[in-house]
Design an enzyme around this catalytic site. Structure first.
Site, PDB file in Angstrom:
ATOM      1  N   ARG A 185       0.818  -1.219   0.000  1.00 38.89           N
ATOM      2  CA  ARG A 185       0.000   0.000   0.000  1.00 38.89           C
ATOM      3  C   ARG A 185       0.849   1.265   0.000  1.00 38.89           C
ATOM      4  O   ARG A 185       0.483   2.282   0.588  1.00 38.89           O
ATOM      5  CB  ARG A 185      -0.969   0.031   1.186  1.00 38.89           C
ATOM      6  CG  ARG A 185      -1.969  -1.097   1.198  1.00 38.89           C
ATOM      7  CD  ARG A 185      -2.898  -1.082  -0.028  1.00 38.89           C
ATOM      8  NE  ARG A 185      -3.756  -2.252   0.015  1.00 38.89           N
ATOM      9  CZ  ARG A 185      -3.438  -3.438  -0.518  1.00 38.89           C
ATOM     10  NH1 ARG A 185      -2.286  -3.588  -1.148  1.00 38.89           N
ATOM     11  NH2 ARG A 185      -4.265  -4.453  -0.442  1.00 38.89           N
ATOM     12  N   SER A 226     -11.413   0.112   3.074  1.00 35.47           N
ATOM     13  CA  SER A 226     -10.683  -0.139   4.324  1.00 35.47           C
ATOM     14  C   SER A 226      -9.963   1.133   4.757  1.00 35.47           C
ATOM     15  O   SER A 226      -9.152   1.672   4.003  1.00 35.47           O
ATOM     16  CB  SER A 226      -9.673  -1.275   4.139  1.00 35.47           C
ATOM     17  OG  SER A 226     -10.343  -2.497   3.904  1.00 35.47           O
ATOM     18  N   GLU A 241      -5.311   4.493   5.482  1.00 34.09           N
ATOM     19  CA  GLU A 241      -5.075   4.230   4.066  1.00 34.09           C
ATOM     20  C   GLU A 241      -5.453   5.417   3.184  1.00 34.09           C
ATOM     21  O   GLU A 241      -4.749   5.712   2.225  1.00 34.09           O
ATOM     22  CB  GLU A 241      -5.847   2.980   3.632  1.00 34.09           C
ATOM     23  CG  GLU A 241      -5.501   2.505   2.242  1.00 34.09           C
ATOM     24  CD  GLU A 241      -5.985   1.089   1.972  1.00 34.09           C
ATOM     25  OE1 GLU A 241      -6.360   0.818   0.826  1.00 34.09           O
ATOM     26  OE2 GLU A 241      -5.986   0.264   2.903  1.00 34.09           O
TER      27      GLU A 241
END
EC number: 1.3.1.98
Length: 367
Positions: free
Chosen positions: A177, A260, A359
């Protein structure tokens, strides 16, 4: 800025004034922008940003936001005098097993086009909201696949120099990520470069990428490492995402989110061993390059934050289907979202001593 009978324009791109950004994001929160400049072509993107970044570019003293799909953004409600540049350059071209997508192309459209042309490699990433240009920034991934598996190069506008060039995947420092883009701009609010186009090299065999994600493998009645029909993989992924509230649906507030909110933390092996001694039963974990990857959702639930938390009429709550999604129940503000995220993060830290990282890009707000 030029005005005509059909509206206002800046560097050839259409300008709208006093625009609410909330409907342009999947979380549906945000301020009213002073103006939104919509770039319908890559040439407009380059011209607009070059001009806005110039010393006398007409941007004014307010902040600048560059975005496309709005699926990974939490924008503070209090941002004033904001200029937003929206990337709507949406071309998708296919040349053999190479797929090139402009930054504003809807990501799921890219996946569909690839599958329609018999190309495998993107099917596990079906149903992810947002734009193609956002995918390399955080190395988007799901169900055992990441875009770094298939990206060959990215075309960039470097803001400091105004130059446009292709950059190979090996220069992008992809990780879980993350990428060189996110490492240079963790908040996502001041990117030093703007993604204009992304190139993917896919598999022309007519088969999917090898399947490794346990839940998906079981759904397809396959074995780990097996390949399958990309159409079948896509349908299985979409079904799994729908069950978790991870496919956008205007009528379902469980999908009013950024997906998320926290990444799965990667910890040192000794931290994992200490955690395993703390709790009864197995601790979900996965091998990672720099240690052991833990399941953020498991940590959130074990820290006392269940699906739908907090109960009652709170405007922002955890999804009733998936604890990692912080959802707008219809009237939430960005501050409501940040407050809940802070509560969850601090709760996990207090119980386990592990700090969860957000995120999405947090623009004008911090946890």
């Amino acid at each position: 800025m030029k005005r005509s009978a059909v509206g206002s324009f800046f560097a050839g791109a259409h300008v709208a004034e006093a625009v609410s950004l909330a409907p342009l994001t999947t979380l549906r929160v945000g301020p009213v922008a002073q103006r939104v400049i919509t770039c319908a072509s890559t040439e407009q993107v380059v011209d607009v940003i070059r001009q806005l970044d110039a010393p006398a570019g007409g941007r004014g003293a307010g902040p600048l936001l560059i975005f496309a799909g709005g699926s990974n953004l939490v924008i503070a409600d209090t941002l004033a005098d904001l200029t937003a540049v929206r990337l709507a350059n949406a071309g998708i071209t296919i040349d053999g097993n190479l797929v090139r997508a402009e930054a504003g192309a809807v990501w799921d459209d890219v996946v569909v086009r690839a599958i329609e042309h018999g190309l495998g490699g993107l099917e596990c990433l079906s149903g992810i909201p947002g734009s193609a240009g956002a995918t390399p920034v955080q190395n988007v991934g799901a169900y055992g696949a990441e875009v770094s598996d298939t990206i060959t190069r990215v075309r960039l506008l470097e803001r400091s120099s105004g130059s446009v060039r292709w950059v190979s995947a090996c220069e992008l420092r992809f990780g879980y990520r993350t990428s060189v883009f996110k490492q240079a701009d963790p908040s996502g609010s001041q990117p030093p470069a703007v993604v204009l186009e992304v190139e993917f090299k896919l598999d022309a065999s007519g088969q999917s990428a090898p399947l490794h994600y346990g839940e998906l493998v079981a759904t397809l009645d396959a074995t780990s490492g097996q390949r399958a029909n990309p159409h079948a993989v896509r349908e299985a992924v979409l079904a799994l995402r729908v069950r978790k509230g991870m496919v956008l649906d205007a009528a379902d507030h469980d999908t009013w989110s950024v997906g998320s909110f926290f990444t799965n933390p990667v910890v040192a092996p000794d931290v994992y061993r200490q955690l395993a001694k703390m709790v009864d039963g197995p601790v979900p974990h996965y091998p990672a390059q720099d240690g052991v990857k833990l399941a953020a959702g498991w940590l959130v639930e074990r820290a006392g934050f269940g699906k739908g938390y907090p109960d009652g009429a709170a405007p922002c709550r955890l999804s009733t289907k998936h604890v990692l999604a912080l959802t707008n129940r219809g009237a939430a503000t960005a501050e409501d979202v940040v407050t809940l995220a802070r509560t969850v993060r601090n709760g996990v830290l207090e119980v386990f001593g592990i700090t969860l990282e957000p995120e999405p890009a947090l623009v004008g707000c911090v946890l």
